[in-house]
Design an enzyme around this catalytic site. Sequence first.
Site, short mmCIF file in Angstrom:
data_model
loop_
_atom_site.label_atom_id
_atom_site.label_comp_id
_atom_site.label_asym_id
_atom_site.label_seq_id
_atom_site.Cartn_x
_atom_site.Cartn_y
_atom_site.Cartn_z
N ARG A 126 0.68 -1.13 0.03
CA ARG A 126 -0.14 0.12 -0.05
C ARG A 126 0.97 1.20 0.14
O ARG A 126 2.02 1.17 0.54
CB ARG A 126 -0.82 0.16 1.05
CG ARG A 126 -0.21 0.04 2.53
CD ARG A 126 -1.09 -0.04 3.81
NE ARG A 126 -1.42 -1.18 3.89
CZ ARG A 126 -2.01 -1.77 4.99
NH1 ARG A 126 -2.78 -0.81 5.90
NH2 ARG A 126 -2.13 -2.94 5.14
N ASP A 180 0.43 5.23 1.39
CA ASP A 180 -0.57 6.10 2.35
C ASP A 180 -1.16 7.35 1.84
O ASP A 180 -0.68 7.55 0.67
CB ASP A 180 0.20 6.41 3.66
CG ASP A 180 0.63 5.35 4.48
OD1 ASP A 180 -0.43 4.55 4.98
OD2 ASP A 180 1.69 5.02 4.92
N ARG A 188 9.24 7.84 5.70
CA ARG A 188 9.18 9.12 6.50
C ARG A 188 9.80 9.47 7.63
O ARG A 188 9.96 10.41 7.96
CB ARG A 188 7.46 9.18 6.42
CG ARG A 188 6.90 9.35 4.98
CD ARG A 188 5.55 9.08 4.91
NE ARG A 188 4.75 10.18 5.66
CZ ARG A 188 3.29 10.14 6.00
NH1 ARG A 188 2.55 9.04 5.63
NH2 ARG A 188 2.74 11.22 7.17
#
Lengths: 251, 251
Positions: B51, B53, B196
Amino acid sequence: MRIKAIISYNGASYYGFQTQNRDDMNSIQDEIEKVLSKIFNRKIDIAASGRTDRGVHALGQVIHFDVDEESVDLYKLRYSINCMLPKDISFKEMKVVNDEFHSRFSAKSKTYRYIINTNERNVILDKLVYNFSRKLDIDKIKEGMNLFLGEHSFISFCTNNEGDYIRNIYSFTLEEKDGYLIFEIAGNGFRRYMVRMIIGTLIEIGLGNVSLEEIKEIIETKENRRVRYKAPSEGLYLVNVNYGGEEYDQN
Amino acid sequence: MRIKAIISYNGASYYGFQTQNRDDMNSIQDEIEKVLSKIFNRKIDIAASGRTDRGVHALGQVIHFDVDEESVDLYKLRYSINCMLPKDISFKEMKVVNDEFHSRFSAKSKTYRYIINTNERNVILDKLVYNFSRKLDIDKIKEGMNLFLGEHSFISFCTNNEGDYIRNIYSFTLEEKDGYLIFEIAGNGFRRYMVRMIIGTLIEIGLGNVSLEEIKEIIETKENRRVRYKAPSEGLYLVNVNYGGEEYDQN
């Protein structure tokens, strides 16, 4: 005291620059007036060099507004404004000007940029360029650009409003870079949709759908023979507004 | 028949890649499955390499899906899909692969990019870069990047889920260009928020808020001492997913 500001915005999320006076249609003007009114604690109205349409971007739009204060710390003011504005609108420069200055009426010329991506669709730049994955005849487009240079009636290259259709195009350049076409057009003024209709016409010329002769004739007849081509808003940027020399400087 | 596709998307308008199974939270997966199901006239489920985000972009996300047809004109199929998809999602390449291929489990490595603008806020690139107008110590950041290279436990650099925290970072580069910092990190896999949190940590190092020694210790202890830093999603791009050689080619 009159304050001039140079602002930048990403128009993708707005119904254009000008207020629509509707809660469900946000505008750049609404956002800025809301912030300024909060900071100065009274209703502040702004005036811009001109409106930009829904989805159009600005690197150097110019506005002005008046405040009652006798002195303002512009550095702090700009900082506060930028903190309170949405992340897609920004005040780049601010300056005190004299009362002769008017963002719209004092403007001497404007420059617009239009970006076409002729490669495969670039989804990352979806709302920042016109994705038009077709082969265009660049030589023909350059010949077409020359037709618009100088003073002409642009009655066939704008929406049909009243007023004066004569505009002077000072320069019109095209840079090609990795399949991107970057047009820059400067002139003493532009009617609504004029840049997008000129670019739309050039695209049709580049596709071979319309001849240079035909466009030349439409320009020269000065009759209203409005062209049917209008490039979409997402590729259009207001680059800057020029006001000449220092005549509006506050003494 | 199994089809592999490389897709690109601008994540700004989506609640991430993965379906949220909610009408008010759109996802890339929803949009793609809707289009494929319409084209093949039955429910098609897709699987992705992983995935991404909310707000994260992809230049080369990889998905696969199965169809019952014995042969498909992939050129026409891709054209139809791209016509029906929203303008911010695109199928870049499609290929028939054998049943051994799985977009997630066959992946050997992934590359992510992260872009920080250290100049004044660029509103045009608002949702495409992290606007962070601060001075960063680039030499310190480069030293920090080296700490992450190689095989480490990343337990302190991801959200706290079960499973294996060991990952191998193959390369980590930084290009500086006109005040933009462009990081590229490649590794055998990334936990959720890992890129991140690494970038967020490097920013803190660059600001002088945290020392290289402290980060080195956090990495080496392998205990869960989760860092408090997470760079925002808008600067992050999934660049590509690598599956090794030709072992999944359809014969």
